[in-house]
Write a protein that holds these residues in place. Structure first.
Motif, mmCIF file in Angstrom:
data_model
loop_
_atom_site.group_PDB
_atom_site.id
_atom_site.type_symbol
_atom_site.label_atom_id
_atom_site.label_comp_id
_atom_site.label_asym_id
_atom_site.label_seq_id
_atom_site.Cartn_x
_atom_site.Cartn_y
_atom_site.Cartn_z
ATOM 1 N N LYS A 122 0.826 -1.210 0.000
ATOM 2 C CA LYS A 122 0.000 0.000 0.000
ATOM 3 C C LYS A 122 0.858 1.258 0.000
ATOM 4 O O LYS A 122 0.410 2.319 -0.413
ATOM 5 C CB LYS A 122 -0.906 0.017 1.241
ATOM 6 C CG LYS A 122 -1.968 -1.047 1.239
ATOM 7 C CD LYS A 122 -2.642 -1.215 2.577
ATOM 8 C CE LYS A 122 -3.524 -0.083 2.974
ATOM 9 N NZ LYS A 122 -4.281 -0.371 4.209
ATOM 10 N N ILE A 123 2.067 1.130 0.505
ATOM 11 C CA ILE A 123 2.970 2.272 0.640
ATOM 12 C C ILE A 123 4.349 1.885 0.107
ATOM 13 O O ILE A 123 4.636 0.705 -0.087
ATOM 14 C CB ILE A 123 3.116 2.729 2.110
ATOM 15 C CG1 ILE A 123 3.723 1.616 2.969
ATOM 16 C CG2 ILE A 123 1.775 3.185 2.679
ATOM 17 C CD1 ILE A 123 4.137 2.035 4.346
ATOM 18 N N ASN A 124 5.194 2.869 -0.099
ATOM 19 C CA ASN A 124 6.589 2.613 -0.441
ATOM 20 C C ASN A 124 7.313 2.368 0.884
ATOM 21 O O ASN A 124 7.653 3.310 1.610
ATOM 22 C CB ASN A 124 7.181 3.809 -1.192
ATOM 23 C CG ASN A 124 8.615 3.584 -1.599
ATOM 24 O OD1 ASN A 124 9.373 2.896 -0.922
ATOM 25 N ND2 ASN A 124 8.993 4.175 -2.709
ATOM 26 N N ILE A 125 7.521 1.117 1.201
ATOM 27 C CA ILE A 125 8.084 0.748 2.501
ATOM 28 C C ILE A 125 9.488 1.302 2.688
ATOM 29 O O ILE A 125 9.816 1.821 3.758
ATOM 30 C CB ILE A 125 8.047 -0.777 2.698
ATOM 31 C CG1 ILE A 125 6.579 -1.234 2.771
ATOM 32 C CG2 ILE A 125 8.807 -1.183 3.955
ATOM 33 C CD1 ILE A 125 6.387 -2.720 2.834
ATOM 34 N N LEU A 126 10.322 1.225 1.668
ATOM 35 C CA LEU A 126 11.681 1.755 1.809
ATOM 36 C C LEU A 126 11.671 3.250 2.087
ATOM 37 O O LEU A 126 12.472 3.743 2.894
ATOM 38 C CB LEU A 126 12.520 1.435 0.569
ATOM 39 C CG LEU A 126 12.893 -0.030 0.406
ATOM 40 C CD1 LEU A 126 13.649 -0.235 -0.900
ATOM 41 C CD2 LEU A 126 13.718 -0.518 1.585
ATOM 42 N N LEU A 130 8.469 0.627 11.964
ATOM 43 C CA LEU A 130 7.513 1.670 11.593
ATOM 44 C C LEU A 130 6.368 1.820 12.597
ATOM 45 O O LEU A 130 5.517 2.692 12.441
ATOM 46 C CB LEU A 130 6.929 1.375 10.197
ATOM 47 C CG LEU A 130 7.917 1.415 9.036
ATOM 48 C CD1 LEU A 130 7.215 1.054 7.738
ATOM 49 C CD2 LEU A 130 8.579 2.784 8.936
ATOM 50 N N GLU A 131 6.358 0.934 13.601
ATOM 51 C CA GLU A 131 5.299 0.942 14.622
ATOM 52 C C GLU A 131 3.919 0.940 13.960
ATOM 53 O O GLU A 131 3.108 1.843 14.162
ATOM 54 C CB GLU A 131 5.463 2.123 15.567
ATOM 55 C CG GLU A 131 6.754 2.069 16.350
ATOM 56 C CD GLU A 131 6.920 3.208 17.325
ATOM 57 O OE1 GLU A 131 6.032 4.077 17.431
ATOM 58 O OE2 GLU A 131 7.970 3.236 18.003
ATOM 59 N N CYS A 132 3.687 -0.109 13.145
ATOM 60 C CA CYS A 132 2.427 -0.202 12.422
ATOM 61 C C CYS A 132 1.953 -1.649 12.378
ATOM 62 O O CYS A 132 2.650 -2.552 12.846
ATOM 63 C CB CYS A 132 2.585 0.354 11.013
ATOM 64 S SG CYS A 132 3.670 -0.627 9.950
ATOM 65 N N GLN A 133 0.786 -1.850 11.818
ATOM 66 C CA GLN A 133 0.207 -3.173 11.624
ATOM 67 C C GLN A 133 0.508 -3.647 10.199
ATOM 68 O O GLN A 133 0.656 -2.824 9.285
ATOM 69 C CB GLN A 133 -1.311 -3.115 11.821
ATOM 70 C CG GLN A 133 -1.738 -2.738 13.225
ATOM 71 C CD GLN A 133 -1.356 -3.808 14.227
ATOM 72 O OE1 GLN A 133 -1.539 -4.994 13.986
ATOM 73 N NE2 GLN A 133 -0.823 -3.386 15.359
ATOM 74 N N PRO A 134 0.557 -4.972 9.959
ATOM 75 C CA PRO A 134 0.781 -5.466 8.600
ATOM 76 C C PRO A 134 -0.231 -4.903 7.592
ATOM 77 O O PRO A 134 0.129 -4.626 6.445
ATOM 78 C CB PRO A 134 0.641 -6.982 8.735
ATOM 79 C CG PRO A 134 1.013 -7.259 10.158
ATOM 80 C CD PRO A 134 0.512 -6.064 10.931
#
Length: 70
Positions: free
Chosen positions: A5-9, A55-59
């Motif tokens: 969903k996002i650019n993880i890098l 990133l302190e987030c959920q999968p």
């Protein structure tokens, strides 16, 4: 199919984790970094967990399922 969903890098970079730092501190394997660069979603749950920790987030903030056209 699963896609990012996002650019993880980019999000890791925004959080202070450069590719150099990720490799130097062995936070993610080089193979995972290459997969993230290419958009390949076949990363391990261990790597996904490490990314979520950083990133302190959920999968679900990173990945989504979609139905391919055709």
């Amino acid at each position: 199919m699963i896609r990012y969903k996002i650019n993880i890098l980019q999000e890791l970079k925004n959080a202070g984790y450069s590719s150099y730092r990720l490799q130097k501190e062995k936070l993610l394997p080089a193979s995972t970094l290459n997969k993230l660069r290419s958009g390949d979603t076949t990363i391990t749950v261990v790597s996904l967990n490490a990314i979520c920790d950083m990133l302190e987030c959920q999968p679900g903030d990173l990945l989504e399922w979609y139905k391919p056209e055709g």
